[in-house]
Motif scaffolding. Sequence first.
Motif, mmCIF file in Angstrom:
data_model
loop_
_atom_site.group_PDB
_atom_site.id
_atom_site.type_symbol
_atom_site.label_atom_id
_atom_site.label_comp_id
_atom_site.label_asym_id
_atom_site.label_seq_id
_atom_site.Cartn_x
_atom_site.Cartn_y
_atom_site.Cartn_z
ATOM 1 N N LYS A 90 34.366 -0.307 18.917
ATOM 2 C CA LYS A 90 34.371 -1.712 19.328
ATOM 3 C C LYS A 90 35.777 -2.288 19.233
ATOM 4 N N TYR A 91 36.447 -2.059 18.110
ATOM 5 C CA TYR A 91 37.778 -2.631 17.922
ATOM 6 C C TYR A 91 38.808 -2.016 18.863
ATOM 7 N N LYS A 93 43.744 8.414 18.600
ATOM 8 C CA LYS A 93 44.776 8.671 19.600
ATOM 9 C C LYS A 93 44.984 7.460 20.507
ATOM 10 N N ALA A 94 43.894 6.845 20.942
ATOM 11 C CA ALA A 94 44.000 5.667 21.804
ATOM 12 C C ALA A 94 44.724 4.525 21.098
ATOM 13 N N THR A 95 44.452 4.361 19.808
ATOM 14 C CA THR A 95 45.099 3.298 19.038
ATOM 15 C C THR A 95 46.594 3.557 18.880
ATOM 16 N N LEU A 129 45.096 -2.001 12.755
ATOM 17 C CA LEU A 129 44.547 -1.808 11.410
ATOM 18 C C LEU A 129 43.044 -2.058 11.363
ATOM 19 N N ARG A 130 42.525 -2.888 12.261
ATOM 20 C CA ARG A 130 41.064 -3.059 12.336
ATOM 21 C C ARG A 130 40.408 -1.714 12.663
ATOM 22 N N VAL A 131 40.985 -1.018 13.604
ATOM 23 C CA VAL A 131 40.463 0.301 13.975
ATOM 24 C C VAL A 131 40.615 1.261 12.800
ATOM 25 N N TYR A 132 41.768 1.244 12.173
ATOM 26 C CA TYR A 132 42.041 2.130 11.034
ATOM 27 C C TYR A 132 41.032 1.913 9.902
#
Length: 323
Positions: A124-125, A144-146, A108-111
């Motif tokens: 970064k996240y 995609k990576a997440t 969710l940090r990435v989101y």
Amino acid sequence: MNVAAAVFLGFLLDCVLGDPEQLWHPIMGIGSMISFWSKKLRTWFSDSERGQLRAGVVLWFVVVIPSWLIPAAILYAAGWIHPVLAFILETVFCWQIFAAKSLKQAALRVYCALQKKDLQEARKYVSWIVGRDTAHLDAAQVTKATVETVAENTSDGVIAPLVFLLIGGAPLGFAYKAVNTLDSMVGYKNEEFLYFGRFSAKMDDVWNFIPARLSGLLFVLCAKPARLDARGAWKCFRRDRLQHASPNSAQTESACAGALGVQLAGNAYYFGTLYEKPTLGDANRPIEPEDIVRTNRLMYWTSTVAVCVLCAVRWTIMWKLGW
């Protein structure tokens, strides 16, 4: 029956509390042990291919055995004092072994960064949770990576620990986490770890062989209640689950790709080197940040069903055996 109850309560604690950042975590101790012995063993053994292979085998045993032995000794001593104390400690250990909420929060940090259109922050996240190079990823590649990480770590962080916890309690659960942490720290195919980390990488494949396949099947079964495409998940799971250099990684990623209706995997850079990998799933639509939320939902459905069903199975077996 106490083990199943401790596992069930530990999972609930993880769902509610996650891993409090202010508390020391046993996995940090395992990581420190790996770092300590890696430095020692790499100097004690020769730099030759055979020497580094042997050093890697020794590393695996000097990390995994204490990771099982120490919690086993603590629980034995606690049980000698009072069975309730041992049960409480085992519940806490199970809580520390599960990683559902921390996985969700990391994704969710990435989101949230992607929602703010802050690609640098998103890179970064995502670099905190993946092994690939992230400096030049675009928004779709970050997404995609997440998604891939959540899919793969549903097995590594929840289902596989659950299986080993129910077989051998918290000591075997911590042994599994040691196996998994060894792979994440030294199990690379680069110049530094090609021989030294080979045994750790192979043993991680062995320990995850059954849990990864169970996780993939659970993804398929839970796709519909998670409001995703169950037929697509089954189709891609059957077709693509072996399309990976690892025998285990594509098991959940293929099912997740089919459930979402997107294409995952493909070529990626690791330590500056391009690795060509096949794609998983069908590109029915472009991947989007909301797929991170959808994958988290699928992860929680899968984890909850697995915990409830497998704990019930353990309870039933123990009851039938009169234990």
